[in-house]
Write an enzyme that holds these catalytic residues in place. Structure first.
Site, PDB file in Angstrom:
ATOM      1  N   ASP A  57      58.234  58.620   1.596  1.00 36.82           N
ATOM      2  CA  ASP A  57      58.293  57.177   1.813  1.00 36.82           C
ATOM      3  C   ASP A  57      57.256  56.517   0.908  1.00 36.82           C
ATOM      4  O   ASP A  57      56.649  57.173   0.052  1.00 36.82           O
ATOM      5  CB  ASP A  57      58.066  56.839   3.290  1.00 36.82           C
ATOM      6  CG  ASP A  57      56.612  57.046   3.724  1.00 36.82           C
ATOM      7  OD1 ASP A  57      55.829  57.679   2.965  1.00 36.82           O
ATOM      8  OD2 ASP A  57      56.261  56.569   4.811  1.00 36.82           O
ATOM      9  N   LYS A  93      65.724  60.892   2.399  1.00 40.22           N
ATOM     10  CA  LYS A  93      64.467  60.750   3.135  1.00 40.22           C
ATOM     11  C   LYS A  93      64.690  60.888   4.643  1.00 40.22           C
ATOM     12  O   LYS A  93      63.972  61.620   5.325  1.00 40.22           O
ATOM     13  CB  LYS A  93      63.808  59.408   2.821  1.00 40.22           C
ATOM     14  CG  LYS A  93      62.465  59.207   3.521  1.00 40.22           C
ATOM     15  CD  LYS A  93      61.842  57.874   3.152  1.00 40.22           C
ATOM     16  CE  LYS A  93      62.569  56.716   3.816  1.00 40.22           C
ATOM     17  NZ  LYS A  93      61.894  55.425   3.611  1.00 40.22           N
TER      18      LYS A  93
END
Length: 224
Positions: free
Chosen positions: A147, A129
């Site tokens: 997220d 991420k």
């Protein structure tokens, strides 16, 4: 991340309509973390795990004044980095990671942040991420950083219903029209942060509600 109630995937036309609407409303969406270069962006994203962008920005203002480069960060040392970021959750471990990744950037990359996911993920505290955020924001690569907000929106709306962040990411990369991929990450995160909220999505003011599969839609509060 726990998936919300399973919904059917949206048809291609609806996906395109959603991103056309996002693009119409905000053609150039921006992230909310403060940074001055690729290194400070990387550090800010590492610090932002399980923390708010507002909280990270408050902590990094002085940190980035003192250490805008890997060499300056190493010179600060772990103790001073820790002191500067102590208002952020999990700050002790994050400070150690920031110091260690700064060292490795110097040793492996000449002090430069690599524009490569594999190289980024080899740094302490940097997962997929975080790497995707840096690649997207600084290096302008069409990556999707999943997220909690993006995961929720993708499942609720039917854009990319899937059980894991990686599955959501890969599905989005398949269904989002190429012309919207660069900004899709920001549109979806900001939509989840401010409109499609976790406990009570504000459906009455949602710009993409006509295509969203979330039911029942949240009605407007009295007086809204």
């Amino acid at each position: 991340m726990a998936a919300t109630k399973k919904v059917k995937s949206l048809p291609k036309a609806d996906v395109e309509a959603i991103f056309a609407r996002f693009s119409e409303i905000e053609p150039e969406p921006k992230g909310e973390l403060d940074y001055v270069n690729a290194f400070t962006l990387l550090v800010a994203v590492v610090l932002s795990a399980q923390a708010t962008d507002v909280g990270v920005n408050k902590a990094t203002k002085r940190l980035f004044e003192l250490a805008p480069t890997p060499s300056a960060m190493v010179a600060l040392g772990v103790d001073q980095i820790t002191e500067l970021v102590k208002t952020i959750g999990l700050y002790r471990g994050k400070a150690k990671n920031v110091f260690a990744l700064s060292q490795l950037l110097i040793e492996r990359h000449g002090g430069e942040v690599p524009a490569d996911r594999e190289a980024l993920e080899a740094l302490p505290g940097v997962g997929r991420k975080t790497a995707n955020v840096v690649l997207n924001i600084f290096f302008k690569q069409p990556t999707i950083a999943v997220d909690t907000h993006l995961f929720r929106v993708s499942n609720r709306t039917g854009l990319a219903p899937a059980a894991t962040p990686l599955a959501v990411e890969l599905q989005l990369l398949k269904v989002i029209p190429p012309q919207y991929l660069l900004h899709a990450h920001h549109w979806l995160i900001l939509h989840g942060r401010y409109v499609c909220k976790a406990r009570k999505p504000e459906c009455w003011r949602c710009a993409i509600r006509e295509w969203c599969r979330f039911e029942p839609k949240t009605p407007a509060p009295k007086g809204a």
